[in-house]
Design an enzyme around this catalytic site. Structure first.
Site, PDB file in Angstrom:
ATOM      1  CG  ASP A   1      -3.274  -1.701   3.533  1.00  0.00           C
ATOM      2  OD1 ASP A   1      -3.191  -2.135   4.583  1.00  0.00           O
ATOM      3  OD2 ASP A   1      -3.524  -2.517   2.519  1.00  0.00           O
TER       4      ASP A   1
ATOM      5  CG  ASP B   1      -9.491  -3.683   9.594  1.00  0.00           C
ATOM      6  OD1 ASP B   1     -10.044  -4.430   9.427  1.00  0.00           O
ATOM      7  OD2 ASP B   1      -8.320  -3.525   9.834  1.00  0.00           O
TER       8      ASP B   1
ATOM      9  CD  GLU C   1      -8.268  -7.385  10.073  1.00  0.00           C
ATOM     10  OE1 GLU C   1      -7.397  -8.281  10.271  1.00  0.00           O
ATOM     11  OE2 GLU C   1      -7.870  -6.543   9.649  1.00  0.00           O
TER      12      GLU C   1
END
Length: 286
Positions: free
Chosen positions: A85, A174, A176
């Protein structure tokens, strides 16, 4: 005109009160204080200041104590596919080199919040595809800056779409640690779960696909109360820089992608798809 003994013109009390009230209102607006009527001016967090420094896993090592890892052993794996990634901090990627090293899929950061697009997105997203890889795009979430629906729409409109061409993976969200402040973005567990539901529902309405969720078990437990609301639908992409993917968040019986090492800015973070190449193709095809 009435003149005071001081020699200055007299101003009616109502005029002075109006000026004072206007000044107080302006000061309250600037400082985010309650107005004279007691109403609180709604405030959104400012847009991200350094989105080019935020990528999948950029906050994991900082908060979970993980370090740059190395490739884990392949023993015990029935089948797997190597991937990477990347984001803008990787710049122009040498895709042919990665292909020749055995990398067969890539996830590329497309967007963050509703204001940032990766300036290297075209080189990374199209470049990986052009050398033969299966590719996908991901969105770095900032749930305190705008709604889940707004960010999903921004993502789809700026590279996060999906097509059934056999080589495009569903988009990924994503989730986080907040790189700008409060770990859980100032939201409750229920608030974050609802924000994600909004994002996933909007993405599916736009593309017809259920998106992948990128998250660590540590953040998930802390910020969602270890919610099991997504495990039956959304594939899990989990970061853990060790010899195994380790404990999974609630709701998932297995991971789909494991980010097993962060190797620095030149080659991107390395991942392993949990299955044979034909299963990766199946995920792309929907």
């Amino acid at each position: 005109m009435t003149v005071l003994r001081s020699g200055f013109p007299h101003r009616p009390a109502r005029s002075l009160a109006t000026v004072a009230g206007a000044l107080l209102a302006i000061l309250s607006l600037l400082l985010g204080l309650p107005s004279a009527a007691g109403a609180q001016t709604p405030r959104r967090a400012p847009e991200p200041a350094h989105p080019g420094q935020d990528w999948a896993g950029s906050q994991i090592a900082k908060h979970e104590g993980t370090a740059v890892g190395t490739a884990p052993p392949t023993s015990g794996l029935a089948a797997s596919v190597e991937g990477v990634d990347v984001s803008s901090h990787n710049g122009n990627v040498a895709w042919s080199t990665l292909w020749n090293s055995g990398v067969r899929f890539a996830y590329v950061k497309a967007t963050e919040s509703t204001s940032y697009t990766n300036p290297y997105f075209a080189q990374q997203y199209n470049g990986s595809y052009n050398v033969g890889m299966i590719r996908g795009a991901y969105h770095f979430a900032t749930p305190n800056t705008s709604s889940g629906a707004a960010q999903a729409n921004y993502f789809v409109d700026h590279g996060g779409g999906w097509s059934k061409d056999g080589r495009t993976l569903p988009g990924a969200l994503d989730m986080e640690y907040n790189p700008y402040g409060a770990t859980c973005y100032g939201l409750s567990a229920a608030g974050l779960v609802n924000w994600m539901k909004d994002w996933f529902a909007t993405y599916k309405a736009r593309t017809g696909r259920d998106a992948v969720v990128y998250t660590s078990t540590g953040w998930w437990k802390q910020c969602t109360g270890n919610s099991s609301a997504f495990g039956a639908v959304n594939p899990l992409w989990i970061p853990r820089y060790g010899s195994s993917a380790g404990e999974l968040p609630a709701g998932w019986g297995f991971h789909t992608i494991w980010q097993y090492t962060s190797s620095g800015p030149t080659v991107g973070d390395h991942n392993r798809f949990n299955g044979a190449y034909d299963r990766l193709q199946a995920l792309a095809n929907g």
